[in-house]
Structures are given as structure tokens and as C-alpha cells.
Design a protein around this motif. Structure first.
Motif, short mmCIF file in Angstrom:
data_model
loop_
_atom_site.label_atom_id
_atom_site.label_comp_id
_atom_site.label_asym_id
_atom_site.label_seq_id
_atom_site.Cartn_x
_atom_site.Cartn_y
_atom_site.Cartn_z
N GLN A 84 0.85 -1.19 0.00
CA GLN A 84 0.00 0.00 0.00
C GLN A 84 0.89 1.24 0.00
N PRO A 85 0.63 2.23 -0.86
CA PRO A 85 1.48 3.41 -0.91
C PRO A 85 1.65 4.12 0.43
N LEU A 86 0.60 4.14 1.26
CA LEU A 86 0.72 4.78 2.56
C LEU A 86 1.80 4.11 3.41
N VAL A 87 1.82 2.78 3.39
CA VAL A 87 2.81 2.04 4.19
C VAL A 87 4.22 2.32 3.67
N VAL A 88 4.39 2.35 2.36
CA VAL A 88 5.70 2.65 1.79
C VAL A 88 6.15 4.05 2.20
N ALA A 89 5.23 5.01 2.12
CA ALA A 89 5.56 6.38 2.54
C ALA A 89 5.99 6.42 4.00
N PHE A 131 0.62 0.69 -11.29
CA PHE A 131 1.82 1.31 -10.75
C PHE A 131 1.80 2.83 -10.85
N GLU A 132 1.40 3.36 -12.00
CA GLU A 132 1.40 4.82 -12.17
C GLU A 132 0.46 5.49 -11.18
N GLU A 133 -0.69 4.88 -10.98
CA GLU A 133 -1.66 5.40 -10.01
C GLU A 133 -1.10 5.32 -8.58
N GLN A 134 -0.48 4.19 -8.26
CA GLN A 134 0.10 4.02 -6.93
C GLN A 134 1.25 5.00 -6.70
N LEU A 135 2.06 5.22 -7.74
CA LEU A 135 3.17 6.15 -7.63
C LEU A 135 2.68 7.55 -7.32
N ALA A 136 1.65 7.98 -8.03
CA ALA A 136 1.09 9.31 -7.78
C ALA A 136 0.57 9.42 -6.35
N GLU A 137 -0.08 8.35 -5.87
CA GLU A 137 -0.58 8.37 -4.49
C GLU A 137 0.58 8.46 -3.50
N LEU A 138 1.63 7.67 -3.74
CA LEU A 138 2.79 7.67 -2.85
C LEU A 138 3.42 9.06 -2.78
N LEU A 139 3.63 9.68 -3.93
CA LEU A 139 4.21 11.03 -3.94
C LEU A 139 3.29 12.02 -3.24
N GLY A 140 1.99 11.80 -3.37
CA GLY A 140 1.02 12.66 -2.68
C GLY A 140 1.10 12.53 -1.17
N LEU A 142 3.81 12.00 0.40
CA LEU A 142 5.03 12.69 0.81
C LEU A 142 4.86 14.21 0.82
N ASP A 143 4.21 14.75 -0.21
CA ASP A 143 4.10 16.21 -0.28
C ASP A 143 2.79 16.75 0.29
N GLY A 144 1.93 15.85 0.79
CA GLY A 144 0.69 16.29 1.42
C GLY A 144 -0.42 16.62 0.46
N SER A 145 -0.26 16.24 -0.83
CA SER A 145 -1.26 16.63 -1.83
C SER A 145 -2.30 15.57 -2.09
N GLN A 146 -2.16 14.37 -1.55
CA GLN A 146 -3.15 13.32 -1.83
C GLN A 146 -4.50 13.74 -1.24
N SER A 147 -5.56 13.48 -1.99
CA SER A 147 -6.89 13.94 -1.58
C SER A 147 -7.89 12.81 -1.38
N ALA A 148 -7.47 11.56 -1.66
CA ALA A 148 -8.41 10.45 -1.51
C ALA A 148 -8.81 10.22 -0.06
N HIS A 149 -7.90 10.51 0.86
CA HIS A 149 -8.17 10.32 2.28
C HIS A 149 -7.72 11.57 3.04
N PRO A 150 -8.48 12.66 2.96
CA PRO A 150 -8.04 13.94 3.52
C PRO A 150 -7.79 13.92 5.02
N GLU A 151 -8.41 12.95 5.71
CA GLU A 151 -8.24 12.90 7.16
C GLU A 151 -7.00 12.11 7.58
N VAL A 152 -6.29 11.52 6.60
CA VAL A 152 -5.14 10.66 6.88
C VAL A 152 -3.85 11.37 6.45
N HIS A 153 -2.82 11.22 7.26
CA HIS A 153 -1.51 11.80 6.93
C HIS A 153 -0.43 10.74 7.13
N ALA A 154 0.54 10.73 6.24
CA ALA A 154 1.65 9.78 6.33
C ALA A 154 2.70 10.33 7.28
N ARG A 155 2.65 9.89 8.49
CA ARG A 155 3.61 10.36 9.49
C ARG A 155 4.66 9.27 9.74
#
Length: 341
Positions: A84-89, A131-140, A142-155
Motif C-alpha cells: 500500500q502506498p501509505l505504508v511505503v511512505a 503502478f502509475e496510479e500508486q506512484l502518484a498516491e505515494l508522492l502525494g 510525501l508532499d501532502g497533496s493526496q486527496s483520496a483520504h483527507p483525514e489521513v496523513h503519512a507520518r
């Protein structure tokens, strides 16, 4: 010759040695790579492969980073479809927090290479297409731009600058270009294809917050020794492992070169074995320097990522030492050739 040199180590197991030794060998090699002046040291992700102990790259990267102080440490790569991209982040966020300014995030799009492994991972071959979709989510994440789960943050990853790299497997080069990310491409035996991939990547590249211009890392096997024959023997154990996998369906631990050369191979095995030996950059320092100069001119690469594996750890470190000397990374005088020192 390409002046920026790095190492990717796959923690190859050796016949007669436990898998744990392969992991300790990786950590020892990382120490040596730093001493020799290499730029990066990356580890890989393989699941349920008898000949590879490196199954958890972020865990192994932490062990490598903990015993080094300057060299960049990363993955070549984390296979994003397996996670999952969140776990990788989060994992890379922990690494970067512990070892600031030294962590690279190399990412690939492969999934387990057999149906059984894919089922055990809860994945199938179609996951690579995401992969391309997951990559975009992963980068999101990192930079705080992902919007699929606005209440979640990769800390603690959010807001950290962790350089991403994309491995050019399948559609990886095009994905890297569209995302504006550095590209890792190999292998050097298929140079016309490598050049084609690089040219396409540079043509399609879109500058991003991650990279203002295309950045190309070429990856391949390089073996340097006092004689051309000694360099060729470094390649023998891996060539036999590849031959074994293609004729028997399993990728085994490495065997000593002398044992392999004494085997009675059938015609098909011999053909595959000779093919696995062919095309790699190997030889005396003078021969390797000339060939790598040709690779540099042909590809215009920014960096060379060396992926050499062999049974003889002393010969392997000697090869890396000679290569570092060719690139002017280090003065060879007084350097030990025992990986344990």
C-alpha cells in the motif's frame, strides 16, 4: 567514463552458507562501498527466491544506514504493487527521519514472479498495471497533496524530501518521464534497447518538483580483475544460477566458479550458460575503462549502478575496489580486499 558510481546488492546467498550470512555480507559490503567512495548503496526486494535473502528492502536499508555515515542508502527497488502506498511512505519517512539527507526511494512495478508468491502477497499480475496510479498516491503522501483520504496523513513522511527513482521495467520509463522522476535502466548487455528507452524518456520528460531535468542511472554487471579470465570467473556463479533457473525452474544459491566450470552441461544448458556470461562489462582495468567510456558516450548516463554478484566475496570486493580506482573515487593504496575489514 561515468564518474558517479553506485552499487545495488541483492543479498545473494551462497551454497553452504546460511541466508543470514548473505544479509551480513550486504552490510559489510556497504561499509566497504562507503570507504571506497561510492555514491549510493541500494538493496532489492525479492520474495521466496532460494538464492536471494533480500526480501525486506526498507528493513535492510535501515541496517545499512545504521553502520554507514556518508553514502546514500536506498532501494532498487521497493516493488510498489506489492504494498500500500501509505505504508511505503511511512517506511521511508522513518528511514529519512533517522538518517536525514541520505535516503533514496527506488521503486519498481514488478509483482511476485510465480502464482504462488502472488497469492501469498495478495496480489496478481494486473496489480502491476496500477503502478502509475500508486506512484502518484505515494508522492502525494510525501508532499501532502493526496486527496483520496483527507483525514489521513503519512507520518513522519509528510513534508520530507525523499528522492524517488523509477526502475524502467515494462512501462516504467514512460511513467518516470510523465511524473518527472529520475530513471534507472538496465541491463548493459542490451545496449541498443537501453539507448532507445533513454531517448524516449528524455523526449517525454516533464520537469517536476522532484527533478528539473531528466536523470538517468544505467545499471549492469561489471567485473574487474587483474586478467580478463579472472574477471570472467567472477561472472560464472551468477551465470550458472540463471541457467539453473531457466532449466529447472528455481533460482539457486551461488556455487563456486570452479564447481560450475567442472559441471557436465547438456547442449541446452551450455547455450544458456554461455549466453548468461556474454555481454557483461568485464576484463582488466584498461578493458573495463574503455568499455565504460563507450557506455557513457552511448547513453549520456548521469550515474552507473553496479549489480555484480559472485560466490567469492574477496574477488567481488577487489572488483569494486578496482572499479572505484578507475573512476578516481579512491586511492587504491593500502585498501584491504577482505569484506570483513
Amino acid at each position: 567514463m561515468i564518474r558517479k558510481l553506485s552499487i545495488l546488492d541483492r543479498s545473494r546467498t551462497r551454497e553452504g552458507h546460511p541466508a543470514a550470512q548473505a544479509l551480513r555480507d550486504t552490510v559489510d559490503l556497504a561499509r566497504a562501498a562507503e570507504r571506497l567512495g561510492y555514491h549510493r548503496f541500494w538493496v532489492s526486494e525479492h520474495h521466496s527466491v532460494p538464492g536471494v535473502a533480500g526480501s525486506a528492502p526498507t528493513v535492510l536499508a535501515a541496517a545499512v544506514a545504521a553502520v554507514t555515515g556518508r553514502i546514500r542508502v536506498g532501494t532498487g527497488g521497493v516493488m510498489l504493487p506489492n504494498h500500500q502506498p501509505l505504508v511505503v511512505a511511512e517506511q521511508f519517512g522513518v528511514l529519512e527521519s533517522l538518517f536525514p539527507g541520505r535516503i533514496d526511494m527506488g521503486l519498481g512495478r514488478s509483482v511476485g514472479f510465480t502464482g504462488g508468491i502472488r497469492r501469498a502477497l495478495g496480489r496478481d499480475t494486473g496489480d502491476a498495471d496500477r503502478f502509475e496510479e500508486q506512484l502518484a498516491e505515494l508522492l502525494g503522501w510525501l508532499d501532502g497533496s493526496q486527496s483520496a483520504h483527507p483525514e489521513v496523513h503519512a507520518r513522519p513522511a509528510e513534508g520530507l524530501r525523499i528522492p524517488p527513482y523509477v526502475l524502467a521495467t515494462g512501462e516504467g520509463a514512460g511513467i518516470a518521464a510523465r511524473a518527472g522522476l529520475p530513471l534507472v535502466v538496465g541491463d548493459l548487455r542490451a545496449r541498443a534497447r537501453v539507448v532507445e528507452i533513454i531517448e524516449g524518456y528524455r523526449k517525454e520528460f516533464r520537469p517536476s518538483v522532484w527533478a528539473a531535468r531528466p536523470y538517468v542511472v544505467v545499471s549492469g554487471t561489471v567485473a574487474v580483475a587483474g586478467t580478463a579470465e579472472a574477471a570472467r570467473r567472477i561472472l560464472v556463479p551468477e551465470a550458472w544460477a540463471l541457467t539453473h533457473s531457466r532449466t529447472r525452474g528455481s533460482f539457486p544459491p551461488l556455487r563456486p566458479a570452479g564447481e560450475v566450470e567442472a559441471l557436465a552441461m547438456g547442449p541446452k544448458e551450455r547455450e544458456l550458460y554461455e549466453g548468461a556470461l556474454a555481454g557483461h562489462v568485464h576484463g582488466t582495468p584498461e578493458q573495463v575503462a574503455a568499455e565504460l567510456s563507450e557506455v557513457a558516450e552511448l547513453t549520456g548516463a548521469d550515474e552507473l549502478l553496479v549489480t555484480t554478484s559472485t560466490y567469492d566475496r574477496v574477488a567481488l570486493l577487489d572488483s569494486f575496489t578496482r572499479l572505484a580506482g578507475l573512476a578516481g573515487l579512491t586511492d587504491l593504496a593500502g585498501l584491504p580486499t577482505d569484506p570483513g575489514h
